[in-house]
Scaffold this active site. Structure first.
Site, PDB file in Angstrom:
ATOM      1  N   ASP A 159      40.306  32.785  74.515  1.00  0.00           N
ATOM      2  CA  ASP A 159      39.908  33.424  73.244  1.00  0.00           C
ATOM      3  C   ASP A 159      40.109  32.536  72.024  1.00  0.00           C
ATOM      4  OD1 ASP A 159      39.150  35.693  74.440  1.00  0.00           O
ATOM      5  OD2 ASP A 159      40.843  36.928  73.763  1.00  0.00           O
TER       6      ASP A 159
ATOM      7  N   ILE B 256      43.783  31.151  83.600  1.00  0.00           N
ATOM      8  CA  ILE B 256      44.243  31.885  84.784  1.00  0.00           C
ATOM      9  C   ILE B 256      44.477  33.365  84.458  1.00  0.00           C
ATOM     10  CG2 ILE B 256      45.294  29.884  85.902  1.00  0.00           C
ATOM     11  CD1 ILE B 256      48.064  31.007  84.990  1.00  0.00           C
ATOM     12  N   ASP B 257      44.572  33.708  83.160  1.00  0.00           N
ATOM     13  CA  ASP B 257      44.991  35.060  82.758  1.00  0.00           C
ATOM     14  C   ASP B 257      43.916  36.141  82.969  1.00  0.00           C
ATOM     15  OD1 ASP B 257      47.328  33.824  81.868  1.00  0.00           O
ATOM     16  OD2 ASP B 257      46.549  33.561  79.840  1.00  0.00           O
TER      17      ASP B 257
ATOM     18  N   ARG C 266      70.429  44.786  87.240  1.00  0.00           N
ATOM     19  CA  ARG C 266      70.496  46.239  87.073  1.00  0.00           C
ATOM     20  C   ARG C 266      69.807  46.966  88.222  1.00  0.00           C
ATOM     21  NH1 ARG C 266      68.862  49.819  81.937  1.00  0.00           N
ATOM     22  NH2 ARG C 266      69.042  51.710  83.164  1.00  0.00           N
TER      23      ARG C 266
ATOM     24  N   SER D   4      40.315  29.353  71.822  1.00  0.00           N
ATOM     25  CA  SER D   4      39.400  28.212  71.845  1.00  0.00           C
ATOM     26  C   SER D   4      38.008  28.642  71.368  1.00  0.00           C
ATOM     27  CB  SER D   4      39.290  27.655  73.264  1.00  0.00           C
ATOM     28  OG  SER D   4      40.570  27.472  73.809  1.00  0.00           O
TER      29      SER D   4
ATOM     30  N   ARG E 140      32.600  18.381  85.409  1.00  0.00           N
ATOM     31  CA  ARG E 140      31.675  17.654  86.281  1.00  0.00           C
ATOM     32  C   ARG E 140      30.257  18.229  86.170  1.00  0.00           C
ATOM     33  NH1 ARG E 140      29.504  18.641  91.225  1.00  0.00           N
ATOM     34  NH2 ARG E 140      28.901  16.798  92.427  1.00  0.00           N
TER      35      ARG E 140
ATOM     36  N   MET F 107      52.630  35.102  85.605  1.00  0.00           N
ATOM     37  CA  MET F 107      52.085  34.820  84.268  1.00  0.00           C
ATOM     38  C   MET F 107      51.020  35.849  83.870  1.00  0.00           C
ATOM     39  SD  MET F 107      51.719  30.735  83.799  1.00  0.00           S
ATOM     40  CE  MET F 107      53.104  29.751  83.235  1.00  0.00           C
TER      41      MET F 107
HETATM   42  O1  F6P Z   1      47.280  31.182  79.131  1.00  0.00           O
HETATM   43  C1  F6P Z   1      47.698  30.575  80.293  1.00  0.00           C
HETATM   44  C2  F6P Z   1      49.196  30.632  80.427  1.00  0.00           C
HETATM   45  O2  F6P Z   1      49.537  30.031  81.661  1.00  0.00           O
HETATM   46  C3  F6P Z   1      49.823  32.016  80.329  1.00  0.00           C
HETATM   47  O3  F6P Z   1      49.703  32.757  81.514  1.00  0.00           O
HETATM   48  C4  F6P Z   1      51.248  31.685  79.948  1.00  0.00           C
HETATM   49  O4  F6P Z   1      51.852  32.731  79.225  1.00  0.00           O
HETATM   50  C5  F6P Z   1      51.069  30.474  79.061  1.00  0.00           C
HETATM   51  O5  F6P Z   1      49.808  29.898  79.393  1.00  0.00           O
HETATM   52  C6  F6P Z   1      52.136  29.439  79.214  1.00  0.00           C
HETATM   53  O6  F6P Z   1      51.935  28.463  78.267  1.00  0.00           O
HETATM   54  P1  F6P Z   1      52.673  27.064  78.253  1.00  0.00           P
HETATM   55  O7  F6P Z   1      52.064  26.216  79.327  1.00  0.00           O
HETATM   56  O8  F6P Z   1      52.406  26.540  76.896  1.00  0.00           O
HETATM   57  O9  F6P Z   1      54.112  27.326  78.533  1.00  0.00           O
END
Ligand code: F6P
Length: 343
Positions: free
Chosen positions: A103, A126-127, A257, A105, A21, A169
């Site tokens: 990265d 999000i990472d 475990r 991209s 946007r 994630m």
């Molecule tokens: O890079 C973003 C992410 O959500 C990671 O945290 C995760 O490992 C991956 O993408 C999951 O990818 P996909 O949506 O292809 O399963």
């Protein structure tokens, strides 16, 4: 500059739409037409695109996902594929491109710039694993989802005197686990960057807390701690062989475990793609808007092969190669602080 393109690439993240946007609105205010490319680099090669009017992006500021859709397109390394993208840009009159993603991209954006189409990258993931920026669009939103989910798990764990083992994630990095774990007061945080000892750092620690009167626990584990052997991309994970040797190479085995050895009834939860959905937070709306405007300004100033970043709390930019070669050492001190804080 009369026409620019915009695409989202890689995993989607909340706030990508707010960035789209901002790019369309700011470009339009400067007399620049914006063409939206669907499905990232794949769509560029397939010429899957449409002009984005200001009206079409009007209410996107809080919409989750990305209206431009996204894809991971490994073929974008091949010279003939890049050439096809350049030809499509030329035929569409695209003189500059904004790429929102991670990265991978940005590597595509660098290669496309070298091939003749000036590109600017905006970090959307999000990472929060992009080395040259302190913040990425979507990280704060996913952290808020993690806090919400773990708080709910905390309620039921507290009621039943259980341990909730939560996989979050983060791809190959532990930033989501670290910050999510700190924010929710997790008892144990396991990340791919720091070696852990299952007996000492998990079992003994929880037993000591139990002896101290604590009855419910949260253990946050970054997904990369568990990535399967087939995922060679993540083999640099320092726990990779260890978790296999210990027979704790996935959350189910880990939970079983842990329960057997700690004596604490436990449940494992994989938060999964829920962490990537929903409306962006206030923080991400603002970040996305500021970064979108900055990206357009760079193209107007004829600056290309740049990545928009957050440095010392300010939006600025770096050369993509410089940005990609930077180091972002994992903040081990914060992990130690979290462990001490939660005892
Ligand atoms: O890079 C973003 C992410 O959500 C990671 O945290 C995760 O490992 C991956 O993408 C999951 O990818 P996909 O949506 O292809 O399963």
């Amino acid at each position: 500059m009369k026409t620019i393109g915009i695409m989202t690439s890689g995993g989607d993240s909340p706030g990508m739409n707010a960035a789209i946007r901002a790019v369309v609105k700011h470009a339009s205010a400067n007399g620049i037409k914006v063409i939206g490319i669907y499905n990232g680099y794949k769509g560029l090669v397939e010429k899957n695109c449409a002009e984005l009017s200001t009206a079409s992006v009007e209410n996107l500021y809080r919409k989750g996902g990305t209206v431009l859709k996204t894809a991971r397109f490994v073929d974008f390394k091949k010279p003939e594929v890049i050439q096809k993208a350049v030809e499509n840009c030329n035929s569409l009159g695209i003189e500059g491109m904004v790429v929102i993603g991670g990265d991978g991209s940005f590597r595509g954006a660098r290669d496309l710039t070298h091939a003749g189409i000036p590109c600017v990258g905006i970090p959307g993931t999000i990472d929060n694993d992009i080395v040259c920026t302190e913040d990425t669009i979507g990280f704060d939103s996913s952290m808020n989802i993690i806090i919400d989910c773990i708080s709910k798990l905390r309620d039921t764990s507290e009621t039943l005197d259980r341990c909730a083992i939560v996989e979050v994630m983060g791809a190959g990095a532990g930033w989501m686990a670290l910050e999510g774990g700190i924010a929710t007061g997790a008892d144990v945080i396991l990340v791919p960057e720091v070696k852990f000892d299952f007996q000492k750092d998990v079992i003994d620690l929880i037993k000591a807390k139990k002896a101290n009167g604590q009855n419910n626990f949260i253990i946050v584990v970054a997904e990369c701690v568990f990535f399967p052997e087939s995922n060679s991309k993540h083999k640099k994970n320092v726990n990779f062989e260890y978790v296999n040797e210990q027979g704790i190479e996935n959350i189910d085995k880990f939970t079983k475990r842990f329960q057997a050895e700690s004596g604490v009834e436990s449940r494992g939860t994989v938060l999964g793609h829920i962490q990537r959905g929903g409306a962006p937070t206030f923080h991400d709306c603002i970040l996305a808007t500021n970064m979108g405007v900055h990206a357009v300004n760079l193209l107007i100033e004829n600056k290309s092969k740049r990545v928009v970043v957050m440095q010392n709390g300010k939006v600025t930019d770096f050369d993509i190669d410089e940005g990609l070669s930077m180091k972002k050492p994992f903040d081990k001190e914060r992990l130690i602080m979290a462990t001490n804080l939660n005892f």
